[in-house]
Design an enzyme around this catalytic site. Sequence first.
Site, PDB file in Angstrom:
ATOM      1  N   ASN A  19       0.873  -1.188   0.000  1.00 34.54           N
ATOM      2  CA  ASN A  19       0.000   0.000   0.000  1.00 34.54           C
ATOM      3  C   ASN A  19       0.906   1.232   0.000  1.00 34.54           C
ATOM      4  O   ASN A  19       1.495   1.563   1.025  1.00 34.54           O
ATOM      5  CB  ASN A  19      -0.892  -0.044   1.256  1.00 34.54           C
ATOM      6  CG  ASN A  19      -1.684   1.236   1.444  1.00 34.54           C
ATOM      7  OD1 ASN A  19      -1.809   2.053   0.515  1.00 34.54           O
ATOM      8  ND2 ASN A  19      -2.227   1.422   2.641  1.00 34.54           N
ATOM      9  N   TRP A  20       0.984   1.875  -1.152  1.00 38.03           N
ATOM     10  CA  TRP A  20       1.897   3.031  -1.268  1.00 38.03           C
ATOM     11  C   TRP A  20       1.369   4.281  -0.576  1.00 38.03           C
ATOM     12  O   TRP A  20       2.082   5.252  -0.408  1.00 38.03           O
ATOM     13  CB  TRP A  20       2.133   3.357  -2.746  1.00 38.03           C
ATOM     14  CG  TRP A  20       3.019   2.387  -3.450  1.00 38.03           C
ATOM     15  CD1 TRP A  20       3.465   1.169  -2.986  1.00 38.03           C
ATOM     16  CD2 TRP A  20       3.590   2.545  -4.756  1.00 38.03           C
ATOM     17  NE1 TRP A  20       4.261   0.568  -3.926  1.00 38.03           N
ATOM     18  CE2 TRP A  20       4.350   1.393  -5.021  1.00 38.03           C
ATOM     19  CE3 TRP A  20       3.510   3.537  -5.730  1.00 38.03           C
ATOM     20  CZ2 TRP A  20       5.047   1.214  -6.208  1.00 38.03           C
ATOM     21  CZ3 TRP A  20       4.197   3.359  -6.921  1.00 38.03           C
ATOM     22  CH2 TRP A  20       4.956   2.212  -7.145  1.00 38.03           C
ATOM     23  N   LYS A  21       0.084   4.266  -0.240  1.00 39.65           N
ATOM     24  CA  LYS A  21      -0.572   5.471   0.311  1.00 39.65           C
ATOM     25  C   LYS A  21      -0.330   6.643  -0.668  1.00 39.65           C
ATOM     26  O   LYS A  21      -0.231   6.406  -1.875  1.00 39.65           O
ATOM     27  CB  LYS A  21      -0.062   5.761   1.722  1.00 39.65           C
ATOM     28  CG  LYS A  21      -0.152   4.511   2.611  1.00 39.65           C
ATOM     29  CD  LYS A  21       0.057   4.759   4.061  1.00 39.65           C
ATOM     30  CE  LYS A  21      -0.077   3.438   4.806  1.00 39.65           C
ATOM     31  NZ  LYS A  21       0.019   3.573   6.245  1.00 39.65           N
ATOM     32  N   HIS A 103      -9.377   1.229   5.255  1.00 38.39           N
ATOM     33  CA  HIS A 103      -8.080   1.429   5.892  1.00 38.39           C
ATOM     34  C   HIS A 103      -8.259   2.419   7.038  1.00 38.39           C
ATOM     35  O   HIS A 103      -9.075   3.344   6.947  1.00 38.39           O
ATOM     36  CB  HIS A 103      -7.067   1.963   4.866  1.00 38.39           C
ATOM     37  CG  HIS A 103      -5.669   1.992   5.410  1.00 38.39           C
ATOM     38  ND1 HIS A 103      -5.240   3.000   6.249  1.00 38.39           N
ATOM     39  CD2 HIS A 103      -4.634   1.124   5.281  1.00 38.39           C
ATOM     40  CE1 HIS A 103      -3.981   2.745   6.599  1.00 38.39           C
ATOM     41  NE2 HIS A 103      -3.592   1.614   6.018  1.00 38.39           N
ATOM     42  N   GLU A 105      -6.706   4.896   7.945  1.00 39.02           N
ATOM     43  CA  GLU A 105      -6.543   6.316   7.579  1.00 39.02           C
ATOM     44  C   GLU A 105      -7.819   6.849   6.910  1.00 39.02           C
ATOM     45  O   GLU A 105      -8.125   8.037   7.040  1.00 39.02           O
ATOM     46  CB  GLU A 105      -5.294   6.490   6.691  1.00 39.02           C
ATOM     47  CG  GLU A 105      -4.025   6.331   7.525  1.00 39.02           C
ATOM     48  CD  GLU A 105      -2.820   5.770   6.790  1.00 39.02           C
ATOM     49  OE1 GLU A 105      -2.816   5.761   5.549  1.00 39.02           O
ATOM     50  OE2 GLU A 105      -1.882   5.315   7.470  1.00 39.02           O
ATOM     51  N   GLU A 170      -5.031  -4.658  11.007  1.00 37.24           N
ATOM     52  CA  GLU A 170      -3.961  -3.670  11.137  1.00 37.24           C
ATOM     53  C   GLU A 170      -4.156  -2.883  12.427  1.00 37.24           C
ATOM     54  O   GLU A 170      -4.940  -1.914  12.459  1.00 37.24           O
ATOM     55  CB  GLU A 170      -3.995  -2.698   9.960  1.00 37.24           C
ATOM     56  CG  GLU A 170      -3.730  -3.356   8.630  1.00 37.24           C
ATOM     57  CD  GLU A 170      -3.178  -2.352   7.629  1.00 37.24           C
ATOM     58  OE1 GLU A 170      -2.034  -2.523   7.219  1.00 37.24           O
ATOM     59  OE2 GLU A 170      -3.885  -1.383   7.313  1.00 37.24           O
ATOM     60  N   GLY A 176       2.877   2.498  10.660  1.00 39.43           N
ATOM     61  CA  GLY A 176       3.850   3.555  10.424  1.00 39.43           C
ATOM     62  C   GLY A 176       4.611   3.981  11.668  1.00 39.43           C
ATOM     63  O   GLY A 176       5.281   5.014  11.664  1.00 39.43           O
ATOM     64  N   SER A 212       3.804  -1.944  10.265  1.00 44.00           N
ATOM     65  CA  SER A 212       5.265  -1.979  10.399  1.00 44.00           C
ATOM     66  C   SER A 212       5.886  -3.323  10.020  1.00 44.00           C
ATOM     67  O   SER A 212       6.869  -3.761  10.627  1.00 44.00           O
ATOM     68  CB  SER A 212       5.679  -1.577  11.821  1.00 44.00           C
ATOM     69  OG  SER A 212       5.269  -0.247  12.093  1.00 44.00           O
ATOM     70  N   GLY A 233       2.957  -1.069   4.246  1.00 42.99           N
ATOM     71  CA  GLY A 233       2.954   0.337   3.866  1.00 42.99           C
ATOM     72  C   GLY A 233       4.365   0.788   3.517  1.00 42.99           C
ATOM     73  O   GLY A 233       4.859   0.593   2.399  1.00 42.99           O
ATOM     74  N   GLY A 234       5.048   1.381   4.497  1.00 45.12           N
ATOM     75  CA  GLY A 234       6.366   1.977   4.275  1.00 45.12           C
ATOM     76  C   GLY A 234       7.349   1.083   3.538  1.00 45.12           C
ATOM     77  O   GLY A 234       8.063   1.543   2.632  1.00 45.12           O
TER      78      GLY A 234
HETATM   79  P1  PGA Z   1       3.130   0.454   7.568  1.00 43.34           P
HETATM   80  O1  PGA Z   1       1.642   0.679   7.017  1.00 43.34           O
HETATM   81  O2  PGA Z   1       3.620  -0.852   7.008  1.00 43.34           O
HETATM   82  O3  PGA Z   1       3.907   1.638   7.075  1.00 43.34           O
HETATM   83  O4  PGA Z   1       3.030   0.409   9.057  1.00 43.34           O
HETATM   84  C1  PGA Z   1       0.740  -0.377   6.887  1.00 43.34           C
HETATM   85  C2  PGA Z   1      -0.581   0.104   6.340  1.00 43.34           C
HETATM   86  O5  PGA Z   1      -1.037   1.182   6.740  1.00 43.34           O
HETATM   87  O6  PGA Z   1      -1.208  -0.555   5.492  1.00 43.34           O
END
Ligand code: PGA
Length: 250
Positions: A19-21, A103, A105, A170, A176, A212, A233-234
Amino acid sequence: MICWLKPRDENMKKLIVGNWKMNGSAALLHDMIMGLVDFNVKNVDVVICPPYPYITMAAAMMCADKISVGAQDCSIHESGAYTGEVSVEMLRDCGAKYVIVGHSERRQYHNETNEMVKQKAMLVFASGMTPIICVGETQSEKESGQTLSVIEKQVRESVFVAPGVVVAYEPIWAIGTGLVATVDDVKTVHAHIATVLGSMGLSDTKILYGGSVKGSNASEILETENVQGVLVGGASLRIDDFVPIIDAVK
Ligand code: PGA
């Protein structure tokens, strides 16, 4: 009354989703394709979810049989006067095969409720794509011992009951932050999600862990019972970070 629940198949093919966001660029897409083109992904499904403008390009460039492309969200509406929104049909036309819905967010910054998430998941499914439905508890819910009840409510209310849907656990406090749930926590929450999904007739639903995830912790997470993949994500933003996670699938 004895209720017989179908046992889960622990040998389901693993699913790794990046997930590149709101990150990335055409250059990153190019790097990813170059890095993944010769990669042996036969025992794992890999999905990249770039921002909307890159989906068409990503779908055209990725070898469809190896890497799929997904979206990070979709509109709750099928079409109409909803400026700035993108419908599931448009995403499918662009080559998306998966759509992340709910998600944290989106839930946090756009006030998305379980009902809205379920409606989106239904539209995604109806358009022939796979919804990846996210659930997760906050730090304070965890500290007050509410994790399992919060997650159960989210699963019951957000998951659209249909074959092939995917659920991602999650924990919000792990996204993050560099904090990762312990293997015991993952095991407990995933077992609970599996039981709840089983009671909804969804014993074959893949359950991903996210928060993470990186190369150094991926294999331990992926080997945990009831974990059929990870949502990253990251660490999905650099090929050198992403490949070790795919590699961690045994
Ligand atoms: P992260 O994000 O791996 O940077 O913690 C995961 C996500 O929000 O899908």
